[in-house]
Every structure is written in structure tokens, then in C-alpha cells.
Design a protein around this motif. Structure first.
Motif, short mmCIF file in Angstrom:
data_model
loop_
_atom_site.label_atom_id
_atom_site.label_comp_id
_atom_site.label_asym_id
_atom_site.label_seq_id
_atom_site.Cartn_x
_atom_site.Cartn_y
_atom_site.Cartn_z
N VAL A 1 0.70 -1.20 0.16
CA VAL A 1 0.12 0.04 0.09
C VAL A 1 0.87 1.35 0.26
N LEU B 1 -9.36 2.64 3.29
CA LEU B 1 -8.83 2.77 2.23
C LEU B 1 -9.46 1.78 1.13
N LEU C 1 -7.17 1.95 -4.65
CA LEU C 1 -6.29 1.06 -4.73
C LEU C 1 -6.29 0.36 -6.25
N THR D 1 -3.71 -5.04 -5.19
CA THR D 1 -3.57 -4.59 -3.99
C THR D 1 -4.83 -4.60 -3.13
N HIS D 2 -5.84 -4.12 -3.66
CA HIS D 2 -7.24 -3.94 -3.09
C HIS D 2 -7.63 -5.62 -2.55
#
Length: 452
Positions: free
Chosen positions: A228, A247, A253, A257-258
Motif C-alpha cells: 500500500v 482505504l 487502490l 492490492t485491493h
């Protein structure tokens, strides 16, 4: 003999320098070795890592962890390999991240891909070449029907066929394998129903379910992303779960990554101590994350943020009661009540059931982009469960938010605690000018500084 350049190390000095560096490093990692011996790590990676040729290096690092007494469960994915099998057989279907239907042909491709990767991993753990981390390593890899799955079913009118979800993990069998059998357990992204049907599972879902069931110390996701990133492009090395959820809700994102952060947050919420997102493209990222203080990826933790709040004027009495014993024994410089009242907005307190059991203060020096942390205290009856770490992380976060690049402390008795947490010793000349002018030379406090 001509003088050496200032930045040149002679051949005679080099071995001595290298030896000193090695000894210092080995001593630095010893606390981590002691802390993690006998703990369980779940390490998960997608087929992209295998495709990138990073498998052998990872297995060597995992072999080292196993030799140090860390219990390992590996969960691999196979998405790119399944897609390649589908392409070679002339099918147009391709799997992306997220839930996708798996027909009979795709299931066969998933079985073939999982089998190939499993054999590659077992072969990598069977290496024993001299002068490598695998020399004299005798690691048994166990695979089996540890996972019971159920069909995803029909969702929004779409039949997901052989796509499944984790229904149950045979935790007792897994514990026996990694504890009594001293083996590494390897799980493929496939599960089986009581009727004998096979289902294609998401690697992330499987790894999270296993980590939660084992109450693992760490769940480690290896991905092609760095982790992140903050708005300025720097890596966010540590996230409280509530911040991770914020986030995720913001939706800014990247997809990979999400996905990993979503499962990392879920794992921590359900009892896993730490979840990590690490880049597999960085050689040794697992070792660097585990055995260095700052690490190289993003770690998600379940901070007790409900207990953490800004101090108010009503808290002054409780803060003074925490401070006074340490003032009496000389650990802290005496602070009159008027000073605490004046600076109360700089304090953060830890409170549980109406009892304030910890505090810390932050004083900013914006001109030098520095901040001082003072009065970091946890009541003796509450020590030993990481409350000091919680306060430190919160102060670091507040300091960054204020624009500080460095955080410093003055201490007479707790230098080792700060050194273990990434602070390095400095001098009076390293302090902000205002602090230099107010420095109490009679106390001779040591200066420790940490880059943020």
C-alpha cells in the motif's frame, strides 16, 4: 604507499568490517528468532510468482524459516497457469481476479495447473546442493484433502458451476502435520465436497481461512505489487485494520492490492496477529519483512484504537498519576500540573472501561520537520501486551501527519526499548535549535532519533 581516498576501504580492513557487520546483524535478528520459534506462518502466493521464476529463491528462504523452528503452511495459486492451459486447448475463457464461473473444462485445467505447481514446489524443497540454503535440509512437504469446499452456487442469476468456497478446514490434521510431523504443509487452490466433487477455490480465500483456523502468527501474501502506497508514493509499512478498511472503502487502490488488502484485513479482524503484503520481485522480501524492524511491505494489525483517544483537561489528574512514580525515580523530568494542563492537547491516552492506563505526548518542531515524543508511559499492570507499541505507532502516525520527517526522544533508562524499535542514537546537535537551548545538561539524557 599513497594515501587511500577517504571513502576507500583497504583490502585488510574489508574482512574485519564485513565480519563486524555480520555479527551486528546476527545479534539484531536474534530477538525475532526467539519470538517466532514455534509460531505458525501461512505464506500465500499466486501463480504469477512461479511464472516470474521466483519460486526457488522463495523456497530457500522458507527452508531457512523452517530450520529456525517456524511452522509453515504454503498456499499457492495458479491463475496464469490455468489461463495458459485454457488457451492451449483452444478455450476462450480466461480467469481474472474475483469470482468467475468454472465449467468442466476449466476445472480440468485447474487440476492440471495445480498438479504441476505442486510438483515444482515439492522438487524445490527437495534440493540439497552444497553451499546453498538447502544444503543438509530435509524438509517433508505434505499435501492432502485438508479442505472441504462447497459450491458458490447461483449468484445474481449466474451459475458458478465448479467454482467453490471454503466450507471447512481440517485444523487438527494441519496442526498434527506442522507440529508433530514437523512438515511443511502445501495447499493447492482446490477443495472437495463430501460427495467427492472438486471445486476451484480462490487462493486468497483459502489462505485466509487456514490462517484464521490455525490462529496463525502471520499471514503473508506475496504479490507483484509493492504494498500500500501513501499519497506521496512512499510505502505505508503499517496499517491499523480500521485504516485498511477505510482505504478499501475509498476504492482508489489497484485491483491486486485491493484484493490482497481485503483478505489481510479480514484475517486480522478474525484473529490473525499480523497480515503482510510483500513484493515477490524483491529477493528475500519474506526475510526482510520478518527480521528487520521496518520491513519491506505493508503490515496490517488490529490496533486497539477504541482505547486510544486525545487527552482532555479532565484527564490531567490521571496523566499526573502515571507520570509521578517515574518522576520520583528519576526516569522522567518533573512536570508541574500547570505544564501538563498547558500541554494537554499534545497528549494521547489509552483508556479502558473508564481507566486511563497509558499516555504519550507529541511536541512538533515544524521548522526542522521534527517532532518529540515524551511521557510514553503504560501502567505496570497493563504492560506486556503491546500497549507501548500501540502508543509508539500512533505517535509516529501523528508525527507524519504534522509533516515531521524525524521523531526523537530523550531518555535516561529506556534506550534499548527504543533501539529495538528502529531509533538510532544521536547527539544534542541533532535536536531542533529550540530543544538544544532547553536541553537539561544535568540529566544528561540520551538522544534517539527515528526516520519516519
Amino acid at each position: 604507499m599513497p594515501d587511500l581516498e577517504p571513502d576507500t576501504v583497504s583490502a585488510l580492513e574489508a574482512p574485519e568490517f564485513a565480519a563486524a557487520q555480520f555479527v551486528r546483524w546476527f545479534r539484531d535478528v536474534a530477538p525475532y528468532v526467539h519470538a517466532f520459534r514455534g509460531k505458525t506462518f501461512v505464506v500465500a502466493f499466486g501463480g504469477e510468482l512461479v511464472q516470474a521464476g521466483a519460486l526457488n529463491a522463495l523456497v530457500q528462504d522458507l527452508s531457512l524459516l523452517s530450520s529456525l523452528g517456524i511452522r509453515l503452511v504454503l498456499v499457492h495459486g495458479s491463475r496464469p497457469q490455468v489461463n495458459e492451459q485454457l488457451r492451449l486447448k483452444g478455450f476462450t475463457q480466461q480467469f481474472d481476479r474475483g469470482l468467475s464461473p468454472t465449467d468442466a473444462a476449466a476445472l480440468e485445467c485447474a487440476k492440471e495447473a495445480a498438479g504441476e505447481i505442486r510438483l515444482d514446489i515439492e522438487a524445490a524443497f527437495s534440493q540439497g546442493l552444497p553451499n546453498t540454503p538447502m544444503s543438509h535440509a530435509h524438509i517433508r512437504v505434505i499435501s492432502g484433502n485438508f479442505v472441504t469446499a462447497r459450491p458458490a452456487g447461483v449468484l445474481d442469476g449466474v451459475d458458478y458451476k465448479h467454482t467453490g468456497q471454503v466450507r471447512k478446514i481440517d485444523i487438527e490434521a494441519l496442526k498434527f502435520a506442522i507440529e508433530k510431523g514437523s512438515s511443511v504443509v502445501l495447499l493447492s487452490p482446490l477443495g472437495f465436497s463430501p460427495t467427492g466433487d472438486a471445486f476451484n477455490l480462490a487462493m486468497e480465500d483459502l489462505a485466509t481461512s487456514v490462517a484464521v483456523g490455525l490462529r496463525a502468527e502471520k499471514l503473508i501474501f506475496l504479490s507483484s505489487s509493492q504494498g500500500v502506497l501513501n499519497e506521496d508514493g512512499t510505502l505505508d509499512t503499517e496499517l491499523a485494520r480500521v485504516d485498511a478498511d477505510a482505504l478499501l472503502a475509498a476504492g482508489e487502490l489497484d485491483e491486486e492490492t485491493h484484493s490482497f488488502l481485503q483478505y489481510a484485513s479480514l484475517a486480522v479482524k478474525r484473529g490473525v496477529a499480523r497480515a503482510h503484503l510483500l513484493p515477490f520481485e524483491l529477493d528475500g522480501s519474506v526475510l526482510l519483512e520478518i527480521f528487520t524492524h521496518d520491513g519491506v511491505g505493508t503490515m496490517v494489525v488490529e490496533d486497539t484504537l477504541d482505547d486510544l483517544r486525545p487527552a482532555t483537561i479532565d484527564d490531567v489528574g490521571a496523566i499526573l498519576s502515571l507520570i509521578e512514580p517515574l518522576e520520583a525515580d528519576g526516569t522522567l523530568v518533573p512536570r508541574p500540573r500547570s505544564v501538563v494542563e498547558r500541554d494537554v492537547e499534545n497528549f494521547t491516552v489509552l483508556e479502558h472501561d473508564g481507566v486511563i492506563y497509558g499516555c504519550a505526548a507529541l511536541h512538533a518542531f515544524p521548522d526542522e520537520q521534527m517532532a518529540e515524543m515524551a511521557c510514553l508511559i503504560v501502567h505496570p499492570e497493563w504492560q506486556g501486551s503491546g500497549e507501548g507499541e500501540i502508543l509508539l505507532r500512533h505517535m509516529e502516525s501523528r508525527a507524519r501527519a504534522s509533516g515531521a520527517k524525524r521523531l526523537f526522544v530523550l531518555t535516561t533508562r529506556t534506550s534499548h526499548w527504543f533501539m529495538k524499535r528502529g531509533f538510532v542514537q544521536g547527539g544534542i546537535a541533532d535536536l531542533p535549535r529550540e530543544k538544544q537551548n532547553n536541553y537539561n545538561r544535568s540529566r544528561n539524557s540520551l538522544v534517539f532519533i527515528k526516520k519516519l
